[in-house]
Motif scaffolding. Structure first.
Motif, PDB file in Angstrom:
ATOM      1  N   PRO A 268       0.801  -1.190  -0.051  1.00  0.00           N
ATOM      2  CA  PRO A 268      -0.008  -0.106   0.093  1.00  0.00           C
ATOM      3  C   PRO A 268       0.766   1.261   0.054  1.00  0.00           C
ATOM      4  O   PRO A 268       2.113   1.310   0.506  1.00  0.00           O
ATOM      5  CB  PRO A 268      -0.572  -0.294   1.175  1.00  0.00           C
ATOM      6  N   ILE A 269       0.405   2.351  -0.551  1.00  0.00           N
ATOM      7  CA  ILE A 269       0.831   3.631  -0.178  1.00  0.00           C
ATOM      8  C   ILE A 269       0.538   3.830   1.032  1.00  0.00           C
ATOM      9  O   ILE A 269      -0.430   4.259   1.597  1.00  0.00           O
ATOM     10  CB  ILE A 269       0.240   4.748  -1.288  1.00  0.00           C
ATOM     11  N   ASP A 270       1.799   4.576   1.663  1.00  0.00           N
ATOM     12  CA  ASP A 270       1.459   4.517   3.479  1.00  0.00           C
ATOM     13  C   ASP A 270       0.546   5.762   3.565  1.00  0.00           C
ATOM     14  O   ASP A 270      -0.215   5.622   4.490  1.00  0.00           O
ATOM     15  CB  ASP A 270       2.892   4.852   3.858  1.00  0.00           C
ATOM     16  N   LYS A 271       0.682   6.741   3.046  1.00  0.00           N
ATOM     17  CA  LYS A 271       0.277   7.854   3.464  1.00  0.00           C
ATOM     18  C   LYS A 271      -0.697   8.699   2.034  1.00  0.00           C
ATOM     19  O   LYS A 271      -0.223   9.141   1.057  1.00  0.00           O
ATOM     20  CB  LYS A 271       0.912   9.211   3.842  1.00  0.00           C
ATOM     21  N   VAL A 272      -1.912   8.537   2.300  1.00  0.00           N
ATOM     22  CA  VAL A 272      -2.964   9.380   1.224  1.00  0.00           C
ATOM     23  C   VAL A 272      -3.722  10.362   1.661  1.00  0.00           C
ATOM     24  O   VAL A 272      -4.243  10.310   2.735  1.00  0.00           O
ATOM     25  CB  VAL A 272      -3.555   8.063   0.357  1.00  0.00           C
ATOM     26  N   GLY A 273      -4.103  11.350   0.598  1.00  0.00           N
ATOM     27  CA  GLY A 273      -4.911  12.505   0.989  1.00  0.00           C
ATOM     28  C   GLY A 273      -6.188  12.255   0.096  1.00  0.00           C
ATOM     29  O   GLY A 273      -5.978  12.330  -1.021  1.00  0.00           O
ATOM     30  N   LEU A 274      -7.252  12.678   0.756  1.00  0.00           N
ATOM     31  CA  LEU A 274      -8.634  12.363   0.021  1.00  0.00           C
ATOM     32  C   LEU A 274      -9.220  13.917  -0.073  1.00  0.00           C
ATOM     33  O   LEU A 274      -9.238  14.225   0.789  1.00  0.00           O
ATOM     34  CB  LEU A 274      -9.668  11.366   0.602  1.00  0.00           C
ATOM     35  N   TYR A 275      -9.429  14.280  -1.383  1.00  0.00           N
ATOM     36  CA  TYR A 275     -10.240  15.892  -1.227  1.00  0.00           C
ATOM     37  C   TYR A 275     -11.594  15.314  -1.638  1.00  0.00           C
ATOM     38  O   TYR A 275     -11.957  14.912  -2.714  1.00  0.00           O
ATOM     39  CB  TYR A 275      -9.470  16.684  -2.361  1.00  0.00           C
TER      40      TYR A 275
ATOM     41  N   ASN B 286       1.602  15.841   5.689  1.00  0.00           N
ATOM     42  CA  ASN B 286       1.601  15.744   4.196  1.00  0.00           C
ATOM     43  C   ASN B 286       1.495  14.329   4.118  1.00  0.00           C
ATOM     44  O   ASN B 286       1.422  13.325   4.617  1.00  0.00           O
ATOM     45  CB  ASN B 286       3.026  16.121   3.804  1.00  0.00           C
ATOM     46  N   VAL B 287       1.030  14.046   2.630  1.00  0.00           N
ATOM     47  CA  VAL B 287       0.902  12.845   2.068  1.00  0.00           C
ATOM     48  C   VAL B 287       1.686  12.411   0.978  1.00  0.00           C
ATOM     49  O   VAL B 287       2.413  13.400   0.424  1.00  0.00           O
ATOM     50  CB  VAL B 287      -0.510  12.580   1.736  1.00  0.00           C
ATOM     51  N   TYR B 288       1.607  10.969   0.251  1.00  0.00           N
ATOM     52  CA  TYR B 288       2.298  10.673  -0.619  1.00  0.00           C
ATOM     53  C   TYR B 288       1.697  10.683  -2.133  1.00  0.00           C
ATOM     54  O   TYR B 288       2.338  10.834  -3.234  1.00  0.00           O
ATOM     55  CB  TYR B 288       2.980   9.289  -0.497  1.00  0.00           C
ATOM     56  N   LYS B 289       0.483  10.749  -1.861  1.00  0.00           N
ATOM     57  CA  LYS B 289      -0.640  10.846  -2.989  1.00  0.00           C
ATOM     58  C   LYS B 289      -1.772  11.375  -2.800  1.00  0.00           C
ATOM     59  O   LYS B 289      -2.406  11.077  -1.712  1.00  0.00           O
ATOM     60  CB  LYS B 289      -0.558   9.321  -3.528  1.00  0.00           C
ATOM     61  N   ILE B 290      -2.232  12.115  -3.892  1.00  0.00           N
ATOM     62  CA  ILE B 290      -3.662  12.815  -3.328  1.00  0.00           C
ATOM     63  C   ILE B 290      -4.804  12.407  -4.285  1.00  0.00           C
ATOM     64  O   ILE B 290      -4.386  12.218  -5.626  1.00  0.00           O
ATOM     65  CB  ILE B 290      -3.573  14.442  -3.544  1.00  0.00           C
ATOM     66  N   PHE B 291      -5.871  12.178  -3.907  1.00  0.00           N
ATOM     67  CA  PHE B 291      -6.921  11.656  -4.688  1.00  0.00           C
ATOM     68  C   PHE B 291      -8.134  12.633  -4.603  1.00  0.00           C
ATOM     69  O   PHE B 291      -8.201  13.388  -3.518  1.00  0.00           O
ATOM     70  CB  PHE B 291      -7.532  10.431  -4.150  1.00  0.00           C
ATOM     71  N   GLY B 292      -8.875  12.701  -5.392  1.00  0.00           N
ATOM     72  CA  GLY B 292     -10.186  13.138  -5.521  1.00  0.00           C
ATOM     73  C   GLY B 292     -10.482  14.638  -6.424  1.00  0.00           C
ATOM     74  O   GLY B 292      -9.463  14.931  -7.090  1.00  0.00           O
TER      75      GLY B 292
ATOM     76  N   LEU C 155       5.827  18.678  -7.327  1.00  0.00           N
ATOM     77  CA  LEU C 155       6.648  18.781  -6.041  1.00  0.00           C
ATOM     78  C   LEU C 155       6.996  17.349  -5.321  1.00  0.00           C
ATOM     79  O   LEU C 155       7.349  17.339  -4.628  1.00  0.00           O
ATOM     80  CB  LEU C 155       5.844  19.516  -4.789  1.00  0.00           C
ATOM     81  N   GLY C 156       6.580  16.392  -6.181  1.00  0.00           N
ATOM     82  CA  GLY C 156       7.008  14.905  -5.962  1.00  0.00           C
ATOM     83  C   GLY C 156       5.828  14.204  -5.442  1.00  0.00           C
ATOM     84  O   GLY C 156       6.094  13.167  -4.936  1.00  0.00           O
ATOM     85  N   VAL C 157       4.822  14.844  -5.094  1.00  0.00           N
ATOM     86  CA  VAL C 157       3.334  14.170  -4.646  1.00  0.00           C
ATOM     87  C   VAL C 157       2.725  13.539  -5.798  1.00  0.00           C
ATOM     88  O   VAL C 157       2.153  14.527  -6.656  1.00  0.00           O
ATOM     89  CB  VAL C 157       2.792  15.293  -3.933  1.00  0.00           C
ATOM     90  N   ALA C 158       2.517  12.437  -5.670  1.00  0.00           N
ATOM     91  CA  ALA C 158       1.578  11.858  -6.801  1.00  0.00           C
ATOM     92  C   ALA C 158       0.357  12.402  -6.683  1.00  0.00           C
ATOM     93  O   ALA C 158      -0.296  12.593  -5.613  1.00  0.00           O
ATOM     94  CB  ALA C 158       1.532  10.176  -6.683  1.00  0.00           C
ATOM     95  N   ILE C 159      -0.627  12.284  -7.921  1.00  0.00           N
ATOM     96  CA  ILE C 159      -1.876  12.468  -7.676  1.00  0.00           C
ATOM     97  C   ILE C 159      -2.677  11.205  -8.550  1.00  0.00           C
ATOM     98  O   ILE C 159      -2.169  10.774  -9.453  1.00  0.00           O
ATOM     99  CB  ILE C 159      -2.347  13.958  -8.506  1.00  0.00           C
ATOM    100  N   ASP C 160      -3.927  11.194  -8.207  1.00  0.00           N
ATOM    101  CA  ASP C 160      -4.746  10.089  -8.945  1.00  0.00           C
ATOM    102  C   ASP C 160      -4.811  10.270 -10.550  1.00  0.00           C
ATOM    103  O   ASP C 160      -4.657   9.133 -11.166  1.00  0.00           O
ATOM    104  CB  ASP C 160      -6.055  10.037  -8.290  1.00  0.00           C
ATOM    105  N   MET C 161      -4.952  11.517 -11.065  1.00  0.00           N
ATOM    106  CA  MET C 161      -5.117  11.779 -12.493  1.00  0.00           C
ATOM    107  C   MET C 161      -5.356  13.260 -12.592  1.00  0.00           C
ATOM    108  O   MET C 161      -6.041  13.788 -11.798  1.00  0.00           O
ATOM    109  CB  MET C 161      -6.194  11.071 -12.878  1.00  0.00           C
ATOM    110  N   PRO C 162      -4.975  13.670 -13.639  1.00  0.00           N
ATOM    111  CA  PRO C 162      -5.499  15.042 -14.050  1.00  0.00           C
ATOM    112  C   PRO C 162      -6.988  15.082 -14.285  1.00  0.00           C
ATOM    113  O   PRO C 162      -7.356  14.167 -14.817  1.00  0.00           O
ATOM    114  CB  PRO C 162      -4.760  15.211 -15.331  1.00  0.00           C
ATOM    115  N   ALA C 163      -7.656  16.069 -13.778  1.00  0.00           N
ATOM    116  CA  ALA C 163      -9.094  15.765 -13.832  1.00  0.00           C
ATOM    117  C   ALA C 163      -9.711  17.314 -13.779  1.00  0.00           C
ATOM    118  O   ALA C 163      -9.166  18.263 -13.129  1.00  0.00           O
ATOM    119  CB  ALA C 163      -9.640  15.184 -12.462  1.00  0.00           C
ATOM    120  N   GLY C 164     -10.963  17.383 -14.587  1.00  0.00           N
ATOM    121  CA  GLY C 164     -11.610  18.830 -14.688  1.00  0.00           C
ATOM    122  C   GLY C 164     -13.011  18.521 -14.590  1.00  0.00           C
ATOM    123  O   GLY C 164     -13.726  17.507 -13.940  1.00  0.00           O
ATOM    124  N   PRO C 165     -13.830  19.566 -15.125  1.00  0.00           N
ATOM    125  CA  PRO C 165     -15.252  19.400 -15.012  1.00  0.00           C
ATOM    126  C   PRO C 165     -15.849  18.187 -15.548  1.00  0.00           C
ATOM    127  O   PRO C 165     -15.223  17.346 -16.437  1.00  0.00           O
ATOM    128  CB  PRO C 165     -15.599  20.580 -15.950  1.00  0.00           C
TER     129      PRO C 165
END
Length: 429
Positions: free
Chosen positions: A117-124, A200-206, A222-232
């Motif tokens: 697992p990714i140890d630290k994740v952030g959910l928006y 701080n987290v290693y990957k941001i989702f939402g 800045l080296g923090v992974a994201i789930d994907m580029p997303a828009g409207p």
């Protein structure tokens, strides 16, 4: 919605253009906020929450008492619906677990992958005009299945500084204990950089609006992974004479109400269907509360009359929609030809809303054409794999000569020598 008949292929790109997102113009704003979050921590978060939302926050952390209390603030009917959806989402995502397999590539050479697992994740979680408690399920459940050690969640408060109780109930249901009343660019900055209160987290989702999207892309630099580029949000419906105009119109409006910058597209080779859907849109539009938002979204949207189902399929693959609805007689033929889409909904009785809430699939999906190269969120999004290899003495004898030749050809003598010293030792024994 604008109706376009039999467009030339050379015009497809122009016709299918999404509403303009000026992310570059936002970079200066995002960079300034990130700079202040890094320097001033919580003070910057509170400052920008007041600046953008006119909400004063004394305490960023949502207490466990508030999370527990949420269960008393929503109806039993809603709690049951959330629980029902959660079971389906969990069932679908548990099935995505991948077992590690040990592969012998050459005699004496074994390789395998370990999934961790990714140890630290952030959910928006968006919480403004539409508090998306369903997204808590979509992100929190796979994070739990993956056994992420630390899961934090940021969501904007209302004017009273409170979090929507359905969001908090969903947090309780999936086991998220670190919740922060924080939205917008400053929330993404906090998760990317860390403050006194927000880890701080290693990957941001939402998902989020254009500001959140720009902030996520800055976080990725800045080296923090994201789930994907997303828009409207967006949907493309492909329909023929077998489709029900009332259903098609309802599906188009279900996406149009997300925001004024959302886009919906209808492709058909049946002109009468397009006319019928236009009438249904006008009728149904009067009955939704977010009529102003949906109307603006429809201004960005298109009905396109094409020559055939194959042309519709080609246009759809070029557009690469977040959501693709297929309401046609020859659905198998169309399904086999789909190359680019975030999530696909098949048949007259499969509304896109099912995937948004309760069928089990994930609704966090690539938008803005990114479905050409990105998948939607799944269990694997919360995990990473580490490769392992073990080589026996016999294995190195089999593998070593090829490594030596290749390393020498690349003029990397030390690479060759790491093999040669071992092979020489074997020869001497």
């Amino acid at each position: 919605m604008q109706t376009i008949k039999y467009p030339k292929k050379t015009d497809w790109n122009t016709i299918l253009a999404r509403p303009n997102i000026e992310l570059e113009e936002m970079d200066e704003v995002v960079n300034q906020i990130f700079k202040e979050v890094k320097a001033d921590g919580d003070a910057a978060l509170k400052k920008y929450t007041w600046f953008y939302d006119r909400i004063r926050i004394n305490e960023l952390v949502v207490s466990q008492e508030e999370i527990e209390e949420s269960e008393q603030l929503i109806s039993e009917e809603l709690k049951n619906a959330i629980q029902f959806a959660a079971k389906n989402i969990e069932k679908f995502h548990k099935a995505q677990k991948v077992e590690s397999k040990v592969i012998e590539t050459t005699e004496g050479v074994t390789c395998w992958r370990k999934f961790t697992p990714i140890d630290k994740v952030g959910l928006y979680i968006p919480g403004g005009s539409a508090p998306l408690f369903s997204t808590v399920l979509m992100l929190g459940i796979p994070a739990r299945i993956a056994n992420c050690k630390e899961v934090i969640l940021c969501t904007p408060p209302n004017k009273d500084g409170k979090i929507n109780p359905a969001i908090l109930y969903a947090c309780k249901l999936v086991g998220i204990k670190q919740v922060f009343r924080l939205g917008g660019i400053q929330a993404i900055g906090a998760m990317a950089l860390g403050t006194e209160s927000v880890p701080n987290v290693y990957k941001i989702f939402g998902p989020g609006n254009q500001f959140v999207t720009a902030a996520k892309q800055t976080a990725s630099k800045l080296g923090v992974a994201i789930d994907m580029p997303a828009g409207p949000s967006e949907v493309l419906v492909m329909a023929d004479e077998s489709a029900v105009p009332e259903f098609v119109a309802a599906d188009l409006l279900s996406q149009a109400e997300h925001g004024p910058d959302s886009q919906v597209v209808l492709l058909s080779w049946d002109e009468q269907l397009l006319d019928s859907v236009q009438l249904e849109l006008a009728k149904q539009l009067k009955n939704i509360s977010r009529v102003a938002i949906a109307t603006r979204a429809l201004d960005n949207s298109k009905m396109i009359l094409v020559k055939s189902s194959q042309e519709a399929l080609e246009i759809s693959n070029q557009y690469a929609p977040e959501h693709l609805i297929i309401s046609v007689k020859n659905e198998d033929e169309i399904i086999n030809g789909i190359q680019n889409a975030g999530s696909v909904f098949i048949g007259n009785y499969t509304p896109e809303s099912a995937g948004d809430y309760a069928s089990g699939t994930n609704h966090t999906l690539p938008t803005n054409g990114y479905a050409k190269s990105f998948s939607g969120v799944g269990l694997g999004s919360f995990m990473k794999s580490i490769t392992f290899q073990k080589i026996t003495r016999k294995g190195l004898e089999n593998l070593g000569p090829s490594i030596e030749i290749m390393a020498e050809a690349e003029q990397l003598e030390a690479h060759k020598n790491a093999v040669s010293v071992r092979l020489n030792k074997i020869c001497q024994e």
